[in-house]
Design a protein around this motif. Structure first.
Motif, PDB file in Angstrom:
ATOM      1  N   PRO A 203      29.673  33.151  28.799  1.00 46.65           N
ATOM      2  CA  PRO A 203      29.045  34.475  28.465  1.00 46.65           C
ATOM      3  C   PRO A 203      28.486  35.315  29.680  1.00 46.65           C
ATOM      4  O   PRO A 203      28.433  36.370  29.739  1.00 46.65           O
ATOM      5  N   LEU A 204      27.571  34.524  30.605  1.00 49.81           N
ATOM      6  CA  LEU A 204      27.356  35.230  31.702  1.00 49.81           C
ATOM      7  C   LEU A 204      28.081  35.856  32.635  1.00 49.81           C
ATOM      8  O   LEU A 204      27.964  36.573  33.299  1.00 49.81           O
ATOM      9  N   ALA A 205      29.480  35.214  32.400  1.00 49.69           N
ATOM     10  CA  ALA A 205      30.606  35.893  33.243  1.00 49.69           C
ATOM     11  C   ALA A 205      31.380  36.756  32.480  1.00 49.69           C
ATOM     12  O   ALA A 205      32.505  37.088  32.664  1.00 49.69           O
ATOM     13  N   GLY A 206      30.843  37.063  31.147  1.00 58.03           N
ATOM     14  CA  GLY A 206      31.726  38.177  30.412  1.00 58.03           C
ATOM     15  C   GLY A 206      32.857  37.546  29.456  1.00 58.03           C
ATOM     16  O   GLY A 206      33.692  38.121  29.302  1.00 58.03           O
ATOM     17  N   GLN A 207      32.737  36.224  29.673  1.00 59.25           N
ATOM     18  CA  GLN A 207      33.797  35.358  28.682  1.00 59.25           C
ATOM     19  C   GLN A 207      33.514  34.795  27.523  1.00 59.25           C
ATOM     20  O   GLN A 207      32.135  34.644  27.267  1.00 59.25           O
ATOM     21  N   ALA A 208      34.485  34.467  26.442  1.00 62.52           N
ATOM     22  CA  ALA A 208      34.077  34.305  25.136  1.00 62.52           C
ATOM     23  C   ALA A 208      33.757  32.410  25.471  1.00 62.52           C
ATOM     24  O   ALA A 208      34.284  31.827  26.388  1.00 62.52           O
ATOM     25  N   ALA A 209      32.935  31.824  24.538  1.00 64.35           N
ATOM     26  CA  ALA A 209      32.617  30.572  24.708  1.00 64.35           C
ATOM     27  C   ALA A 209      32.720  29.979  23.090  1.00 64.35           C
ATOM     28  O   ALA A 209      32.154  30.545  22.183  1.00 64.35           O
ATOM     29  N   VAL A 210      32.977  28.705  22.870  1.00 58.69           N
ATOM     30  CA  VAL A 210      32.768  28.216  21.765  1.00 58.69           C
ATOM     31  C   VAL A 210      31.633  27.208  21.572  1.00 58.69           C
ATOM     32  O   VAL A 210      31.453  26.474  22.394  1.00 58.69           O
ATOM     33  N   LEU A 211      31.027  27.495  20.421  1.00 56.72           N
ATOM     34  CA  LEU A 211      29.725  26.599  20.218  1.00 56.72           C
ATOM     35  C   LEU A 211      30.200  25.532  19.044  1.00 56.72           C
ATOM     36  O   LEU A 211      30.390  25.834  17.830  1.00 56.72           O
ATOM     37  N   PRO A 212      30.304  24.320  19.263  1.00 54.14           N
ATOM     38  CA  PRO A 212      31.061  23.278  18.181  1.00 54.14           C
ATOM     39  C   PRO A 212      29.820  22.626  17.134  1.00 54.14           C
ATOM     40  O   PRO A 212      30.302  21.897  16.290  1.00 54.14           O
ATOM     41  N   VAL A 213      28.618  23.093  17.352  1.00 57.76           N
ATOM     42  CA  VAL A 213      27.519  22.374  16.567  1.00 57.76           C
ATOM     43  C   VAL A 213      26.467  23.257  16.167  1.00 57.76           C
ATOM     44  O   VAL A 213      26.697  24.442  16.764  1.00 57.76           O
ATOM     45  N   ASP A 214      25.700  22.760  15.390  1.00 59.44           N
ATOM     46  CA  ASP A 214      24.763  23.780  14.648  1.00 59.44           C
ATOM     47  C   ASP A 214      23.481  24.206  15.629  1.00 59.44           C
ATOM     48  O   ASP A 214      23.298  23.297  16.745  1.00 59.44           O
ATOM     49  N   THR A 215      22.951  25.426  15.556  1.00 56.71           N
ATOM     50  CA  THR A 215      22.140  25.745  16.705  1.00 56.71           C
ATOM     51  C   THR A 215      20.801  25.045  16.632  1.00 56.71           C
ATOM     52  O   THR A 215      19.891  25.183  17.411  1.00 56.71           O
TER      53      THR A 215
END
Lengths: 328, 328
Positions: A203-215
């Motif tokens: 996200p800091l580079a403007g790209q999408a990322a996947v979060l695979p676990v609960d926050t």
């Protein structure tokens, strides 16, 4: 003084080398020479006043360590290792590099000590992987070491050897268990821990990322800058204050994924946070659920090891140290 | 079934062999064959229905373990070790036997497992020497392992290897940390712990003994009979109940020297107690002051391991099992 980094081609080894060159000293001692070795030859750095030697070496060969210490380096940073996933897949290779390689190094130093009194400081990077669930919410300096991976086993054995060789007076060793490094610069990787970095770095580079676990998932972190700081401090700390327990957990920031996201929001806004896609992965959640959440790293703090001050500080250190290189 | 004892010439190995022959089974499984090996050939025992094989072996030779498991024993009792004092004096010999010898055994079993599915139970005798001061008054199952001797380091590494090889499914291992054995039969020896036995054994035989420490000194004990019982129980306990923490401290009797003396008085009278001469030895007091005093051995107790019921029971077991042989 002469410093040797074994494992200098890795992200932390490279960062350590650059910091030693930049500062030109360890504590009050001027660095005259820096030797950089890895399984592939590390890239040649511009040393300024510091003489730089680089080379390739395979520490699984008993002769390698003998050659590495031929010039009697004053400080040896032993960072070389087969990483966790590979050590789990390739049992022999993990034991060969992580156990035998470490023991060959210690034996070579001992032989030199017995020959001519050689007595270097050895800084050994260990890992949180020496701990295995079930774990308490906050892990004390007295908690048992029961690794649940071959990598963790090999690091735990390295710790034991380091302590015994130091106790016998063969060298002056200190083992530091590094927190999970975050934000790790570079590309996403397949490690189960990869998302801790990628949900910020991408996200800091403007790209999408996947979060695979609960926050709500909580873990123990240090920036590369803090981890490199631990190594430098370990090279100069007064080991007479440590006693015989030569290995210790480094201080870190205990943070949940939610803490990570809120730090990202403060620094890069809602727009960056919106790039995180929550896609639960039960396999990764199962692995992460066995990991340590927080430590009371009292011994290391008492010895002056300094953690990042907050998760925001971790992100800021990343932006200063690495982000320009990936266009962030 | 076929049981192999490596280290069968020692006091505990010999006692274990005799108990296995006497009972003729481990749990519900009949023992058809018992193989007894040590650095010197153990004495030939009368096996009755149990076929006995004996031989000399040097586990520092990688080929030795391959030969020892050629007949695929179902249970391997790995008791062989260089003892604490010798491992401290002869660094290379201690590592060669206690670390490399153990690893060669585990590697030989792994190779056999990968070849033909061989999957023995391995019972590994570890030691309280894996713990190092500072220690709490009562040590829990979660307390950190920080040995302060090469012997303790080598045993701790054996524990880590046993757990990792078991986790990987190469064999079914269990490591048992034995309390200090008391009353050790035979002659007085030079070990720092020797007085714990000699202040009872010698007076029981009408002879004088020296007590080099204060009567308030507290330590953790098991009779040879209880220690042998731990090994037999370890051979048959359901390891699926243990999880990945394959090593554990055995239950014992926490007793002061004063407790020892009062137990002696009850069994053999004031006359026996009068044979103990208190001659404080600061060197021995300093060593003993770093030793564990008591454990909360909950995991082992939950798994059915049984300690002696009291110090008097320890003396009674000695009188029944050994005293006739020394004329007591």
């Amino acid at each position: 003084m002469h410093c040797l980094i074994i494992g200098a081609a890795g992200m932390l080894g490279d960062g350590l080398a650059k910091r030693l060159i930049r500062e030109g000293k360890v504590g009050t001692r001027k660095i005259a020479k820096l030797s950089l070795f890895d399984i592939i030859e590390p890239k040649k750095l511009e040393g300024g006043d510091v003489e730089i030697a680089t080379g390739a070496t395979d520490i699984a060969d008993p002769a390698a360590a003998v050659a590495l210490i031929e010039a009697r380096p004053d400080v040896i940073f032993h960072l070389a290792a087969i990483v966790s996933g590979e050590a789990e897949r390739d049992f022999d290779k993990g034991y060969s590099i992580n156990l035998d390689g470490t023991r060959y190094l210690f034996e070579a130093v001992r032989a030199a000590h017995e020959k001519d009194g050689y007595f270097p400081r050895i800084v050994f990077t260990s890992s949180l992987a020496v701990f295995g669930s079930p774990l308490p919410e906050v892990i004390s300096d007295d908690f048992i070491i029961t690794p649940r991976s071959s990598y963790g086993t090999q690091k735990a054995i390295g710790e034991l050897l380091l302590a015994d060789y130091s106790r016998k007076g063969f060298f002056d060793g200190i083992g530091i268990r590094l927190p999970t490094i975050c934000i790790r610069p570079g590309k996403p990787n397949a490690a189960a821990s990869g998302f801790f970095s990628s949900i910020l770095r991408e996200p800091l580079a403007g790209q999408a990322a996947v979060l695979p676990v609960d926050t709500s998932v909580r873990h123990w972190f240090a920036s590369p800058r803090a981890a490199i700081g631990f190594m430098v401090h370990a090279a100069m700390v007064d080991t007479s204050l440590i006693g015989e327990r030569r290995n210790m957990t480094m201080p870190g920031v205990s943070a949940t994924v939610s803490d990570e996201i809120e730090a990202l929001r403060k620094i890069a806004g809602d727009e960056a946070v919106a790039l995180i896609n929550h896609q639960p992965d039960p396999a990764i959640e199962a692995i992460i659920s066995t990991w340590p959440q927080a430590f009371d790293a009292k011994r290391a703090l008492d010895l002056g090891f300094e953690a990042d001050s907050s998760f925001e500080a971790i992100i800021e250190a990343y932006l200063e140290d690495y982000a320009p290189k990936i266009g962030g």
